[in-house]
Design an enzyme around this catalytic site. Structure first.
Site, PDB file in Angstrom:
ATOM      1  N   ARG A 147       0.844  -1.218   0.000  1.00 38.72           N
ATOM      2  CA  ARG A 147       0.000   0.000   0.000  1.00 38.72           C
ATOM      3  C   ARG A 147       0.874   1.261   0.000  1.00 38.72           C
ATOM      4  O   ARG A 147       1.038   1.922  -1.018  1.00 38.72           O
ATOM      5  CB  ARG A 147      -0.941  -0.008   1.216  1.00 38.72           C
ATOM      6  CG  ARG A 147      -2.068   1.016   1.123  1.00 38.72           C
ATOM      7  CD  ARG A 147      -1.690   2.435   1.518  1.00 38.72           C
ATOM      8  NE  ARG A 147      -1.167   2.559   2.871  1.00 38.72           N
ATOM      9  CZ  ARG A 147      -0.664   3.677   3.344  1.00 38.72           C
ATOM     10  NH1 ARG A 147      -0.603   4.762   2.612  1.00 38.72           N
ATOM     11  NH2 ARG A 147      -0.176   3.725   4.576  1.00 38.72           N
ATOM     12  N   ASP A 148       1.475   1.580   1.119  1.00 41.72           N
ATOM     13  CA  ASP A 148       2.262   2.824   1.216  1.00 41.72           C
ATOM     14  C   ASP A 148       3.367   2.812   0.165  1.00 41.72           C
ATOM     15  O   ASP A 148       3.709   3.842  -0.427  1.00 41.72           O
ATOM     16  CB  ASP A 148       2.878   2.927   2.623  1.00 41.72           C
ATOM     17  CG  ASP A 148       3.135   4.359   3.053  1.00 41.72           C
ATOM     18  OD1 ASP A 148       3.023   5.258   2.213  1.00 41.72           O
ATOM     19  OD2 ASP A 148       3.452   4.583   4.244  1.00 41.72           O
ATOM     20  N   HIS A 195       5.053   3.976  12.794  1.00 44.86           N
ATOM     21  CA  HIS A 195       5.203   3.904  11.336  1.00 44.86           C
ATOM     22  C   HIS A 195       6.189   4.993  10.926  1.00 44.86           C
ATOM     23  O   HIS A 195       5.875   6.179  11.003  1.00 44.86           O
ATOM     24  CB  HIS A 195       3.801   4.132  10.748  1.00 44.86           C
ATOM     25  CG  HIS A 195       3.708   4.269   9.271  1.00 44.86           C
ATOM     26  ND1 HIS A 195       3.114   3.322   8.471  1.00 44.86           N
ATOM     27  CD2 HIS A 195       4.075   5.265   8.427  1.00 44.86           C
ATOM     28  CE1 HIS A 195       3.125   3.715   7.221  1.00 44.86           C
ATOM     29  NE2 HIS A 195       3.700   4.899   7.159  1.00 44.86           N
ATOM     30  N   HIS A 210       9.154   6.689   8.274  1.00 48.99           N
ATOM     31  CA  HIS A 210       9.752   6.809   6.939  1.00 48.99           C
ATOM     32  C   HIS A 210      11.236   7.116   7.126  1.00 48.99           C
ATOM     33  O   HIS A 210      11.650   7.677   8.139  1.00 48.99           O
ATOM     34  CB  HIS A 210       9.031   7.899   6.132  1.00 48.99           C
ATOM     35  CG  HIS A 210       7.711   7.433   5.615  1.00 48.99           C
ATOM     36  ND1 HIS A 210       7.488   7.150   4.287  1.00 48.99           N
ATOM     37  CD2 HIS A 210       6.550   7.154   6.250  1.00 48.99           C
ATOM     38  CE1 HIS A 210       6.240   6.724   4.132  1.00 48.99           C
ATOM     39  NE2 HIS A 210       5.637   6.723   5.313  1.00 48.99           N
ATOM     40  N   CYS A 263       4.076   9.230   0.551  1.00 49.27           N
ATOM     41  CA  CYS A 263       2.714   9.693   0.317  1.00 49.27           C
ATOM     42  C   CYS A 263       2.702  10.678  -0.844  1.00 49.27           C
ATOM     43  O   CYS A 263       3.441  11.660  -0.836  1.00 49.27           O
ATOM     44  CB  CYS A 263       2.168  10.356   1.587  1.00 49.27           C
ATOM     45  SG  CYS A 263       0.545  11.072   1.326  1.00 49.27           S
ATOM     46  N   ASN A 308       9.302   4.279   3.207  1.00 49.97           N
ATOM     47  CA  ASN A 308       9.231   3.802   4.597  1.00 49.97           C
ATOM     48  C   ASN A 308      10.564   3.187   4.973  1.00 49.97           C
ATOM     49  O   ASN A 308      11.343   2.791   4.117  1.00 49.97           O
ATOM     50  CB  ASN A 308       8.174   2.695   4.722  1.00 49.97           C
ATOM     51  CG  ASN A 308       6.780   3.192   4.454  1.00 49.97           C
ATOM     52  OD1 ASN A 308       6.435   3.482   3.327  1.00 49.97           O
ATOM     53  ND2 ASN A 308       5.984   3.274   5.494  1.00 49.97           N
TER      54      ASN A 308
HETATM   55  N1  COA Z   1     -12.742   5.343  -2.941  1.00 55.87           N
HETATM   56  C1  COA Z   1     -13.025   5.528  -4.233  1.00 55.87           C
HETATM   57  N2  COA Z   1     -13.540   6.661  -4.737  1.00 55.87           N
HETATM   58  C2  COA Z   1     -13.791   7.651  -3.864  1.00 55.87           C
HETATM   59  C3  COA Z   1     -13.532   7.528  -2.501  1.00 55.87           C
HETATM   60  C4  COA Z   1     -12.978   6.319  -2.039  1.00 55.87           C
HETATM   61  N3  COA Z   1     -12.671   6.126  -0.759  1.00 55.87           N
HETATM   62  N4  COA Z   1     -13.896   8.667  -1.886  1.00 55.87           N
HETATM   63  C5  COA Z   1     -14.361   9.500  -2.834  1.00 55.87           C
HETATM   64  N5  COA Z   1     -14.295   8.877  -4.031  1.00 55.87           N
HETATM   65  C6  COA Z   1     -14.677   9.424  -5.337  1.00 55.87           C
HETATM   66  C7  COA Z   1     -16.084   9.960  -5.366  1.00 55.87           C
HETATM   67  O1  COA Z   1     -16.987   8.947  -5.681  1.00 55.87           O
HETATM   68  C8  COA Z   1     -15.979  11.004  -6.471  1.00 55.87           C
HETATM   69  O2  COA Z   1     -15.948  10.331  -7.716  1.00 55.87           O
HETATM   70  P1  COA Z   1     -16.456  11.039  -9.088  1.00 55.87           P
HETATM   71  O3  COA Z   1     -15.534  12.191  -9.343  1.00 55.87           O
HETATM   72  O4  COA Z   1     -16.337   9.954 -10.106  1.00 55.87           O
HETATM   73  O5  COA Z   1     -17.854  11.456  -8.775  1.00 55.87           O
HETATM   74  C9  COA Z   1     -14.581  11.583  -6.253  1.00 55.87           C
HETATM   75  O6  COA Z   1     -13.851  10.553  -5.583  1.00 55.87           O
HETATM   76  C10 COA Z   1     -14.573  12.840  -5.421  1.00 55.87           C
HETATM   77  O7  COA Z   1     -15.323  12.606  -4.242  1.00 55.87           O
HETATM   78  P2  COA Z   1     -15.470  13.640  -3.049  1.00 55.87           P
HETATM   79  O8  COA Z   1     -16.310  13.033  -1.984  1.00 55.87           O
HETATM   80  O9  COA Z   1     -15.918  14.970  -3.610  1.00 55.87           O
HETATM   81  O10 COA Z   1     -14.027  13.688  -2.525  1.00 55.87           O
HETATM   82  P3  COA Z   1     -13.040  14.865  -2.426  1.00 55.87           P
HETATM   83  O11 COA Z   1     -12.725  15.417  -3.782  1.00 55.87           O
HETATM   84  O12 COA Z   1     -13.478  15.815  -1.381  1.00 55.87           O
HETATM   85  O13 COA Z   1     -11.794  14.056  -1.855  1.00 55.87           O
HETATM   86  C11 COA Z   1     -10.531  11.994  -2.005  1.00 55.87           C
HETATM   87  C12 COA Z   1     -11.021  13.267  -2.685  1.00 55.87           C
HETATM   88  C13 COA Z   1     -10.142  12.216  -0.599  1.00 55.87           C
HETATM   89  C14 COA Z   1     -11.595  10.967  -2.041  1.00 55.87           C
HETATM   90  C15 COA Z   1      -9.365  11.551  -2.861  1.00 55.87           C
HETATM   91  O14 COA Z   1      -8.461  12.622  -2.979  1.00 55.87           O
HETATM   92  C16 COA Z   1      -8.649  10.348  -2.327  1.00 55.87           C
HETATM   93  O15 COA Z   1      -9.118   9.229  -2.401  1.00 55.87           O
HETATM   94  N6  COA Z   1      -7.452  10.562  -1.846  1.00 55.87           N
HETATM   95  C17 COA Z   1      -6.606   9.492  -1.404  1.00 55.87           C
HETATM   96  C18 COA Z   1      -5.679   9.921  -0.343  1.00 55.87           C
HETATM   97  C19 COA Z   1      -4.601   8.877  -0.158  1.00 55.87           C
HETATM   98  O16 COA Z   1      -4.669   7.762  -0.587  1.00 55.87           O
HETATM   99  N7  COA Z   1      -3.536   9.306   0.505  1.00 55.87           N
HETATM  100  C20 COA Z   1      -2.403   8.464   0.741  1.00 55.87           C
HETATM  101  C21 COA Z   1      -2.587   7.521   1.863  1.00 55.87           C
HETATM  102  S1  COA Z   1      -2.696   8.289   3.449  1.00 55.87           S
HETATM  103 ZN    ZN Z   2       3.555   6.168   5.464  1.00 60.81          ZN
END
Ligand code: COA
Ligand code: ZN
Length: 307
Positions: free
Chosen positions: A16-17, A208, A210, A241, A250
């Site tokens: 994942r990370d 955790h 890095h 990240c 990490n």
């Molecule tokens: N899994 C899959 N899709 C997701 C989701 C999830 N957990 N959460 C939101 N979405 C989708 C929504 O369905 C929407 O899709 P669409 O554009 O096709 O309609 C889109 O993402 C935006 O949704 P919204 O609720 O408006 O989210 P946002 O724009 O406020 O936030 C995140 C976006 C947070 C969902 C997105 O940036 C994200 O998944 N980030 C991942 C962060 C990450 O992995 N960080 C590293 C690990 S800590």
């Molecule tokens: Zn990390």
């Protein structure tokens, strides 16, 4: 006097990370092969992927298919990261039994990572805890930027202690201090983990780290001295990240496990097989740095086999 443990529970977060930030996107079969190699090395806790927007993190697309294909009943605890309610629902529906939700010690990181305020992420976590209790899903929460935030600067340890105390009161099983950008030093780690272990016991607290500034294993040792025995690492030092500038890999699993092994701390992990998993991570990604342990450990293990 805090007690140093002679056994460690180790979680490999490489699938994942590690993979979330790689330029090369692996297919589900390749991700499963890496997970199988870790499991073959005796790693009993593996974070296999995340349920996040595939637009935000393309490398984690297909985690639902991956979870569905994980071996059942092989004694390995597979977990998946979730950023929000939707992530929880997708993970649960895919059959995940343990989810890792992210809390934040800084506003800047909460906003950049999940487009929420720190308070909103906490509220969502409480709701997820309720749903998970009904669904029989375990929840672990990581406190991101527990030492320093790339946007807001150094984190007040008092704030981290307060968040942890509040969530332990809310019934969370485990909390993980995440040094998201690798900015912690061993003295800070020893102080904060020591305080937390005294207040809550070591069963509840994980770490955790890095390895951005080559302090990863030193930080593991500092936390170990405080009595912490749950640690994350990433095979071949993969990681980082995408939303935290400056975050590098990490601390490498092989470096942590070699250190523990040489100190007589039991992990249940076979170093030789772990090196093969590290080779596979390097082969699959083409960019995994590999831990510092490998160059020394490979020939050393060979010699032992021949002796
Ligand atoms: N899994 C899959 N899709 C997701 C989701 C999830 N957990 N959460 C939101 N979405 C989708 C929504 O369905 C929407 O899709 P669409 O554009 O096709 O309609 C889109 O993402 C935006 O949704 P919204 O609720 O408006 O989210 P946002 O724009 O406020 O936030 C995140 C976006 C947070 C969902 C997105 O940036 C994200 O998944 N980030 C991942 C962060 C990450 O992995 N960080 C590293 C690990 S800590
Ligand atoms: Zn990390």
């Amino acid at each position: 006097m805090l007690k140093m443990n002679d056994c460690v529970v180790f979680t490999d977060v490489g699938p994942r990370d590690g993979l979330q930030n790689q330029p090369k996107i692996l297919g589900v079969d390749e991700r499963l092969a890496l997970i199988a190699a870790l499991s073959a090395a005796g790693v009993k806790h593996i974070e296999v992927g995340s349920f996040v927007s595939p637009k935000a993190v393309p490398a984690m697309a297909g985690t639902d298919q991956l979870v569905a294909r994980l071996p059942k009943a092989d004694g390995v605890n597979y977990s998946a990261l979730i950023p929000n309610r939707k992530g929880y629902e997708l993970a649960r529906d895919a059959g995940a039994r343990t989810v890792n939700m992210v809390l934040y010690a800084s506003e800047g990181m909460a906003r950049k990572n999940v487009n929420m305020s720190l308070a909103e992420a906490e509220q969502v976590t409480l709701e997820i805890l309720d749903m998970a209790a009904q669904d029989g899903v375990s929840v672990v929460a990581a406190v991101a930027t527990a030492f320093c935030c790339p946007f807001d600067g150094p984190t007040d340890p008092g704030k981290v202690r307060e968040i942890i105390a509040r969530f332990i009161e809310s019934g969370i099983e485990q909390l993980v201090l995440a040094d998201t950008i690798g900015a912690a030093n061993p003295m800070q780690v020893r102080k904060l983990t020591g305080d937390l272990v005294v207040s809550h016991g070591a069963d509840r607290i994980g770490c955790h780290f890095h390895d951005t500034r080559a302090m990863g294993v030193a930080n593991v040792f500092a936390a170990l001295e405080s009595g912490v025995y749950r640690f994350d690492g990433s095979i071949a030092g993969l990681g980082g990240c995408p939303f935290a500038p400056g975050a590098s890999g990490n601390v490498a699993s092989e470096d942590v496990i070699m250190m523990l092994d040489q100190m007589g701390v039991k992990t249940g992990i076979d170093l030789d097989a772990l090196l093969r998993a590290s080779d596979l991570a390097q082969e699959l990604t083409g960019t995994a740095p590999g831990g510092r342990a490998k160059a020394w450990l490979g020939p050393w293990l060979e010699k032992q086999k021949q002796a």
